[in-house]
Design an enzyme around this catalytic site. Structure first.
Site, PDB file in Angstrom:
ATOM      1  N   LYS A   1      38.959  20.755  46.149  1.00 14.91           N
ATOM      2  CA  LYS A   1      38.051  19.717  45.669  1.00 14.91           C
ATOM      3  C   LYS A   1      37.671  18.786  46.802  1.00 14.91           C
ATOM      4  O   LYS A   1      36.557  18.309  46.875  1.00 14.91           O
ATOM      5  CB  LYS A   1      38.787  18.861  44.624  1.00 14.91           C
ATOM      6  CG  LYS A   1      38.555  19.259  43.214  1.00 14.91           C
ATOM      7  CD  LYS A   1      39.068  18.149  42.308  1.00 14.91           C
ATOM      8  CE  LYS A   1      38.955  18.618  40.858  1.00 14.91           C
ATOM      9  NZ  LYS A   1      39.193  17.589  39.884  1.00 14.91           N
ATOM     10  N   ARG A   2      38.660  18.534  47.653  1.00 16.97           N
ATOM     11  CA  ARG A   2      38.439  17.585  48.737  1.00 16.97           C
ATOM     12  C   ARG A   2      37.459  18.116  49.778  1.00 16.97           C
ATOM     13  O   ARG A   2      36.960  17.371  50.601  1.00 16.97           O
ATOM     14  CB  ARG A   2      39.766  17.200  49.391  1.00 16.97           C
ATOM     15  CG  ARG A   2      40.567  16.229  48.555  1.00 16.97           C
ATOM     16  CD  ARG A   2      41.891  15.917  49.217  1.00 16.97           C
ATOM     17  NE  ARG A   2      42.694  17.119  49.373  1.00 16.97           N
ATOM     18  CZ  ARG A   2      43.441  17.653  48.410  1.00 16.97           C
ATOM     19  NH1 ARG A   2      43.473  17.079  47.221  1.00 16.97           N
ATOM     20  NH2 ARG A   2      44.138  18.747  48.607  1.00 16.97           N
TER      21      ARG A   2
END
Ligand code: GLU
Length: 504
Positions: free
Chosen positions: A263-264
């Site tokens: 996600k990052r």
């Protein structure tokens, strides 16, 4: 397989749904539909500290956009609701108590600081601290303390958690539909917390209780949950419930093949990692596939092949074909590399498959935003001529803005290379030729110009590039005579005259 297949997608609403989560949902959906089963959305929001407003709506919207509506879930209540764990919180305590009574769980009073100290002490000796049979009798819990002391502590309102009592010296044989058999030594398992001091169950307890109560037949989830499987199987045993079957999907790897696509990664790698754009009031915004111009069919098709293969060469699948072909046993164990070029390739394919009229309708808002008014027929014509080169609707503007606005300037490099001293004279001759044509089709213009080139013994390289440059402003675009026919005689000759005026 019986048609009691019930599967759930069980995300935690902690932010936008990662594209890997969409793949998990997709595989659940395909499996359910393949077996005439039920696809359930369950929101796992027991961890209040990680709750993010808007995340749940984002999750449902993503599923709907991808064409994977759930049969049961928040807002689509079935017989097994509610489908948000926060609305089921009254249920879980009784199950934790049941395990205490049957000897499968116990109270633990150790504070975070105390546990940290134990961890440090072990580390100093080069050991790892595990809260299980190795240590539990030396710690502050209901297995080590007297019943009176336990009772006194609870009555005094001392904070406690409830831990699972994992068995000693046992070899567990876990079965996974994708990975086959996995042997686990229970001595490496720690006594996981099932119930927290804030009165909420942990993921493990709530997940198992709900899977049982919702009669989930198959748990299909990401590989990151594989380490929890032993505990989950032990919990089923402790409750004396029949466990569902498990399938842990392979990780999705970064394009380099190294490391998990997280996600990052946001937009850092140059492509979205979320299905829809995420624009929180606080926090970082991130782009999404929908807003970046991807068709949902392309995203779904791409994701389906991320870790699954049909066993044939076929790559293009619509949802129905995916449901038909999907086989959980054909999901790979090893990580699947995310290739952003491939998803573009799928988008290109789906764009080609769309009727021109539909693409034109989707392109109209782009034109409106530029203040350009054009008839649907004209826009459909633009689409038809440029479609082959387009991956996205927005590409039509880059490919064909000159079809709406005559060039006002000309690519300098191309001018230098293509517009020679005698070019004016040739272009003027072409203008005269074109003026003579009554039925101004691509074929008619081509025949007239080519016959003339041959008769004059000129060579195409002298004539065709300047014509393209005059009509387009640069050296791109479809067949020159198709452009002429599309623009019409009047506009074509006007553009040729204008080029002579400016470049001559
Ligand atoms: N709530 C977990 C998640 O966020 C669910 C894992 C599972 O499917 O058991 O992925």
């Amino acid at each position: 397989m019986s048609n009691n297949v019930r599967v759930r997608f069980a995300p935690s609403p902690t932010g936008p749904l990662h594209i890997g989560g969409v793949r998990t949902a997709l595989f659940n959906y395909l499996f359910a539909k393949k077996h005439n089963g039920t696809f359930i959305l369950r929101i796992e929001d027991t961890d209040q500290t990680r709750y993010v407003p808007g995340a749940e709506e984002y999750i449902s919207e993503s599923l709907f956009w991808c064409g994977m509506p759930y049969d049961e879930g928040p807002g689509t209540e079935g017989e097994y609701g509610p489908y948000r764990q926060s609305e089921r919180k009254h249920l879980y305590r009784a199950y934790a108590d049941q395990l205490i009574e049957s000897g499968w769980a116990y109270y633990a009073f150790d504070t975070a600081e105390e546990l940290d100290a134990h961890r440090k002490e072990h580390e100093e000796k080069g050991k790892t601290f595990i809260y299980n049979w190795h240590n539990r009798l030396k710690l502050k819990n209901s297995l080590a303390l007297s019943p009176e002391e336990v009772q006194a502590r609870v009555e005094n309102g001392e904070e406690y958690v409830i831990r699972f009592k994992s068995p000693q010296d046992e070899k567990l044989l876990l079965k996974d539909l994708i990975r086959g058999e996995i042997e686990i030594d229970t001595n490496i398992l720690d006594d996981k917390v099932l119930f927290k001091s804030d009165g909420m169950p942990t993921y493990h307890l709530a997940n198992i209780v709900d899977d049982h109560l919702m009669e989930i037949s198959h748990v299909i989830r990401g590989e990151e949950w594989l380490p929890s499987m032993a505990l989950h199987i032990l919990l089923y045993r402790a409750f004396d419930w029949k466990a569902p079957e498990f399938a842990h999907l392979p990780l999705i790897l970064k394009p380099t093949g190294k490391g998990k696509l997280s996600k990052r990664d946001g937009d850092k790698l140059g492509f979205p990692v979320f299905p829809l754009a995420w624009n929180p009031v606080n926090g970082d915004a991130a782009s999404g596939y929908r807003e970046s111009g991807y068709f949902s069919d392309a995203v779904v098709n791409f994701l389906a092949l991320l870790g699954w293969n049909p066993g044939t060469e076929q790559e293009i699948f619509n949802m129905e074909e995916l449901i038909e072909s999907f086989d959980i046993h054909r999901v790979n164990k090893s990580g699947a590399r995310f290739d952003p070029e491939k998803i573009k390739w799928f988008n290109h394919h789906y764009l080609q498959a769309h009727p021109n009229e539909e693409l034109a309708v989707k392109f109209l808002p782009f034109l409106e935003a530029k203040g350009i008014m054009a008839s649907p027929e004209f826009v459909t014509g633009v689409v038809a001529l440029n479609k082959e080169r387009a991956d996205f609707i927005a590409d039509f503007w880059d490919l064909a803005s000159y079809m709406f606005i005559a060039p006002e300037s000309f690519d300098e490099k191309a001018v230098k290379k293509q517009w020679k001293e005698d070019t004016d004279q040739y272009v003027n001759s072409v203008i005269d030729l074109l003026e003579e044509i009554d039925d101004f089709t691509s074929m008619a213009a081509e025949t007239a110009v080519k016959d003339w080139i041959a008769a004059e013994g000129l060579g195409f390289g002298k004539i065709m590039p300047p014509l393209r440059l005059a009509l387009v402003g640069e050296m791109k675009g479809p067949h020159v005579f198709d452009i002429m026919a599309f623009l019409g005689k009047k506009e074509t000759t006007a553009r040729l005259r204008n080029a002579v005026k400016i470049l001559g």
